[in-house]
Design a protein around this motif. Sequence first.
Motif, PDB file in Angstrom:
ATOM      1  N   PHE A 154     123.886  68.290  40.076  1.00 46.64           N
ATOM      2  CA  PHE A 154     122.611  68.996  40.087  1.00 46.64           C
ATOM      3  C   PHE A 154     121.588  68.289  40.948  1.00 46.64           C
ATOM      4  O   PHE A 154     120.699  68.921  41.522  1.00 46.64           O
ATOM      5  N   ARG A 155     121.686  66.978  41.046  1.00 41.73           N
ATOM      6  CA  ARG A 155     120.764  66.273  41.935  1.00 41.73           C
ATOM      7  C   ARG A 155     121.042  66.637  43.387  1.00 41.73           C
ATOM      8  O   ARG A 155     120.135  66.646  44.220  1.00 41.73           O
ATOM      9  N   ALA A 156     122.283  66.980  43.695  1.00 43.31           N
ATOM     10  CA  ALA A 156     122.599  67.490  45.036  1.00 43.31           C
ATOM     11  C   ALA A 156     121.936  68.838  45.262  1.00 43.31           C
ATOM     12  O   ALA A 156     121.491  69.146  46.375  1.00 43.31           O
ATOM     13  N   VAL A 157     121.840  69.646  44.200  1.00 43.61           N
ATOM     14  CA  VAL A 157     121.126  70.928  44.294  1.00 43.61           C
ATOM     15  C   VAL A 157     119.649  70.683  44.580  1.00 43.61           C
ATOM     16  O   VAL A 157     119.048  71.339  45.443  1.00 43.61           O
ATOM     17  N   PHE A 158     119.051  69.714  43.875  1.00 44.46           N
ATOM     18  CA  PHE A 158     117.639  69.378  44.113  1.00 44.46           C
ATOM     19  C   PHE A 158     117.417  68.952  45.561  1.00 44.46           C
ATOM     20  O   PHE A 158     116.422  69.321  46.192  1.00 44.46           O
ATOM     21  N   ASP A 159     118.359  68.152  46.082  1.00 45.44           N
ATOM     22  CA  ASP A 159     118.240  67.675  47.463  1.00 45.44           C
ATOM     23  C   ASP A 159     118.291  68.844  48.450  1.00 45.44           C
ATOM     24  O   ASP A 159     117.534  68.879  49.432  1.00 45.44           O
ATOM     25  N   THR A 160     119.164  69.820  48.165  1.00 47.32           N
ATOM     26  CA  THR A 160     119.246  71.010  49.028  1.00 47.32           C
ATOM     27  C   THR A 160     117.930  71.776  49.015  1.00 47.32           C
ATOM     28  O   THR A 160     117.451  72.238  50.057  1.00 47.32           O
ATOM     29  N   ILE A 161     117.324  71.910  47.823  1.00 50.16           N
ATOM     30  CA  ILE A 161     116.045  72.631  47.715  1.00 50.16           C
ATOM     31  C   ILE A 161     114.973  71.930  48.547  1.00 50.16           C
ATOM     32  O   ILE A 161     114.184  72.575  49.247  1.00 50.16           O
ATOM     33  N   ARG A 162     114.937  70.608  48.473  1.00 47.74           N
ATOM     34  CA  ARG A 162     113.948  69.857  49.260  1.00 47.74           C
ATOM     35  C   ARG A 162     114.153  70.088  50.760  1.00 47.74           C
ATOM     36  O   ARG A 162     113.191  70.231  51.510  1.00 47.74           O
ATOM     37  N   ARG A 163     115.408  70.114  51.181  1.00 47.84           N
ATOM     38  CA  ARG A 163     115.694  70.326  52.604  1.00 47.84           C
ATOM     39  C   ARG A 163     115.281  71.732  53.049  1.00 47.84           C
ATOM     40  O   ARG A 163     114.938  71.949  54.204  1.00 47.84           O
ATOM     41  N   LEU A 164     115.324  72.679  52.122  1.00 49.49           N
ATOM     42  CA  LEU A 164     114.969  74.055  52.446  1.00 49.49           C
ATOM     43  C   LEU A 164     113.466  74.283  52.536  1.00 49.49           C
ATOM     44  O   LEU A 164     113.024  75.285  53.105  1.00 49.49           O
ATOM     45  N   SER A 165     112.691  73.371  51.960  1.00 49.95           N
ATOM     46  CA  SER A 165     111.260  73.628  51.747  1.00 49.95           C
ATOM     47  C   SER A 165     110.481  74.070  52.989  1.00 49.95           C
ATOM     48  O   SER A 165     109.600  74.922  52.874  1.00 49.95           O
ATOM     49  N   PRO A 166     110.755  73.560  54.192  1.00 48.64           N
ATOM     50  CA  PRO A 166     109.955  74.001  55.343  1.00 48.64           C
ATOM     51  C   PRO A 166     110.367  75.357  55.901  1.00 48.64           C
ATOM     52  O   PRO A 166     109.701  75.887  56.790  1.00 48.64           O
TER      53      PRO A 166
END
Length: 467
Positions: A157-169
């Motif tokens: 799930f922390r990998a999911v969080f990391d993906t969300i952060r990368r998507l933010s811009p």
Amino acid sequence: MVTASAVAEAAAWNILVVEDDAPVRDSLRAVLETSGYSVSTAATGEEALSLINKNSYDIVLCDLRLPGISGLNVINSSGGQVPCILMTAYGTPDIAMEAFAAGVFDYISKPISPDKLLFTLTKFQEFEGLRRENTTLRAKLSERYSFNNIIAQSESFRAVFDTIRRLSPFTTTVIITGESGTGKELIARAIHESSTRRGKPFIAINCGAIPENLMESELFGHRKGAFTDASRDKRGLFEEAHGGTLFLDEIGELPLHLQVKLLRALQERTIRRVGDEEVIQIDVRILSATLRNLEEDVKIGRFREDLLYRLNVIAINLPPLRERPEDIPVLALHFLKKHAKRLGLAPKEIPIDVMQTLLDYLWPGNARELENALERALVLSSGDELELCSLPERILAQKLTSAIGQERPESAIDNNNLSIKQRSRTLEVDLIQRALKHTKGNRTHAAKILEISHRALLYKLKEYGVT
């Protein structure tokens, strides 16, 4: 003697001294500035409040008796904005109690010696340092286990969080897959809140929950008179979500003819209301979710391949709870705290046997099922801890079945006895005894675990002579 390190440590601290006696005020300023503090002064309570409202202070050193507003009134009127040390020549237990009730950190009796003043300030700095460190640690823990109200500590799930952060811009389309109850809408909301569209509308719709004949109108809107009961113009969800995000949950349930219209909206960034020729420009980010295998649906003609390509620019798969048991303890504590607050109940501890039962269960309903189970246990448990018997019967039944499977291997059964009647009797007696042991003799609860009526259990106890 004031050391160079002490001066350096004090340099960042800004102190307000409130004292009506000018010689005392000047003396305090001299002592504090020599020790490296930045000092402002006020002669009255009114002047002090004015300075507190305009400036930022780490602590206020305030005389108890002032002309006009007293020192305690200064503290109360400031609304607890700034910590305070009270100075008084009239130190009594009653004054001390009143001062601490007002939120005063400490009080110093006059006449004030420089050593006593600096010692008290050092003590406050140590206390404040610990408080700030604790706040920082709590923030780090919150960041570690929580992301936009999603609680998890597993690597998956922390990998999911990391993906969300990368998507933010970016405003890339995302499809979220996973079993029911894994939190697909929570992830969609987190993506929206982490993006440049936060503050704009987040509109969610379940494509499988609305009748097919109404779905087109819900998404794209309609003109008055477009169909029966269309008594007025209606904006669709695409228009409602303009500038923000539209989340299409269970996208796999969308009918084929609407898949065509959705694809056109994604490609052209325009829509038409039902019964209207006017083209409406839209600015909407599309997030979607499904528990279906859309690639298989494409093969059988149930889902359009070109739409899948449009939706599936980035895919986020949410693993089921049974594959990330390390998330169960933090989720359980979060749900208990959440529902205890909502229901006005005292928080309860999770004993080892209950936690082990939660860890052993497979959770087909995932986090949603865990939350419901813990809310039930919270309501039904008495005392300060969750009770094992307060968990849903299906969870206890799995625990009992697992225990029987582990403790009664096939080799323990007499393979020479082929009588179904005798084997059935032996098995029933064994199950009843284990259920009673598990429930500590509670026959009503044992009957629920065995999935028979209480009356049937009493009959079998009598028939088999089980006590």
